[in-house]
Design a protein around this motif. Structure first.
Motif, PDB file in Angstrom:
ATOM      1  N   ALA A 103      33.438  -3.409 -49.516  1.00 10.94           N
ATOM      2  CA  ALA A 103      34.824  -3.879 -49.513  1.00 10.94           C
ATOM      3  C   ALA A 103      35.470  -3.668 -50.874  1.00 10.94           C
ATOM      4  CB  ALA A 103      34.860  -5.358 -49.135  1.00 10.94           C
ATOM      5  N   CYS A 105      34.804  -1.380 -52.931  1.00 16.43           N
ATOM      6  CA  CYS A 105      35.025   0.063 -53.066  1.00 16.43           C
ATOM      7  C   CYS A 105      36.064   0.582 -52.078  1.00 16.43           C
ATOM      8  CB  CYS A 105      33.704   0.809 -52.866  1.00 16.43           C
ATOM      9  SG  CYS A 105      32.474   0.513 -54.147  1.00 16.43           S
ATOM     10  N   GLU A 106      36.655  -0.344 -51.298  1.00 12.16           N
ATOM     11  CA  GLU A 106      37.700  -0.023 -50.331  1.00 12.16           C
ATOM     12  C   GLU A 106      37.224   0.968 -49.277  1.00 12.16           C
ATOM     13  OE1 GLU A 106      41.090   1.216 -52.607  1.00 12.16           O
ATOM     14  OE2 GLU A 106      41.450  -0.790 -53.417  1.00 12.16           O
ATOM     15  N   SER A 108      36.284   1.448 -45.479  1.00  7.83           N
ATOM     16  CA  SER A 108      36.495   0.840 -44.168  1.00  7.83           C
ATOM     17  C   SER A 108      35.269   1.057 -43.283  1.00  7.83           C
ATOM     18  CB  SER A 108      37.712   1.454 -43.497  1.00  7.83           C
ATOM     19  OG  SER A 108      37.462   2.812 -43.154  1.00  7.83           O
TER      20      SER A 108
END
Length: 230
Positions: A103, A105-106, A108
């Protein structure tokens, strides 16, 4: 006071592990990624790839350790079985801590599912699987334990840098904190397993050192592959 035979053997186990750890310690500058992260210069896509690769590595290593535990039990090596069982439990804990890192590190769920792992990163768990199938368990204890020291040091540096340079939260750094922290119970279990191998003449140090050297080489491939994205 004259040491008992058991104390002499314990000293031998400890000395064997210390010697292997020193021999297999990575040379300076063999990890190109961690210094970049420490300076805040690593691209976040390299951090994301690190987390995504670990999503494949951790479950694979857990299965390998469980197989080594089963083989150890089948051949009458309970201390080795306990050690590998403890390693497998640790991998379960580590896997639970990857979510906050992903999360941060963004990444999905869709990106995680579509990610194609890199061969240079997956060579390490592939060799751990080879050890699970082919190595004498007591030799694998020595090879793996000697390698863990370097991995723990890298995780400590990453945890510190991700907080200071990238603003990651404690939860996001939990994966690295887990491996960086002291593990006295696991250390004792590893020495007991190695001692068991010595007692039963099931440890062959030259073989274990060759296996440990390959583990270290594959770990260097892991970091080098990720550094290519930084």
């Amino acid at each position: 006071m004259t040491p008992t035979p058991r104390e002499r053997l314990d000293s031998t186990a400890h000395g064997l592990l210390e010697d292997a750890t020193a021999r297999l310690a990575p040379k300076p500058h063999t990890n190109p990624l961690v210094p970049l992260v420490a300076d805040g210069r690593a691209d976040r896509r390299a951090l994301a790839a690190l987390a995504l690769e670990q999503c494949r590595i951790i479950p694979a290593d857990r299965r390998s350790f469980l197989h080594l535990a089963a083989r150890s039990g089948d051949t009458g090596m309970p201390a080795c079985a306990a050690f590998f069982g403890a390693l497998a439990e640790g991998e379960t804990v580590a896997l639970d801590r990857l979510g906050p890192l992903l999360a941060a590190c963004e990444v999905s769920a869709e990106q995680a599912a579509a990610y194609v792992p890199m061969a240079g990163c997956q060579a390490y768990p592939a060799y751990v699987a080879w050890l699970a199938l082919n190595a004498e368990p007591a030799d694998a204890v020595l090879a793996l334990t000697a390698n863990f020291a370097a991995w723990g040091g890298y995780c400590a540096m990453l945890a510190e840098a991700l907080r200071a340079r990238y603003g990651f939260s404690a939860d996001a750094c939990g994966f690295f904190d887990f491996f960086a922290g002291p593990a006295p119970d696991l250390d004792r279990a590893g020495l007991a397993a190695l001692q068991e191998g010595i007692d039963r003449e099931r440890v062959t140090p030259p073989t274990a050192l060759r296996q440990g050297r390959l583990l270290q080489d594959y770990e260097e491939m892991f970091w080098g592959s990720l550094a290519g994205l930084a």
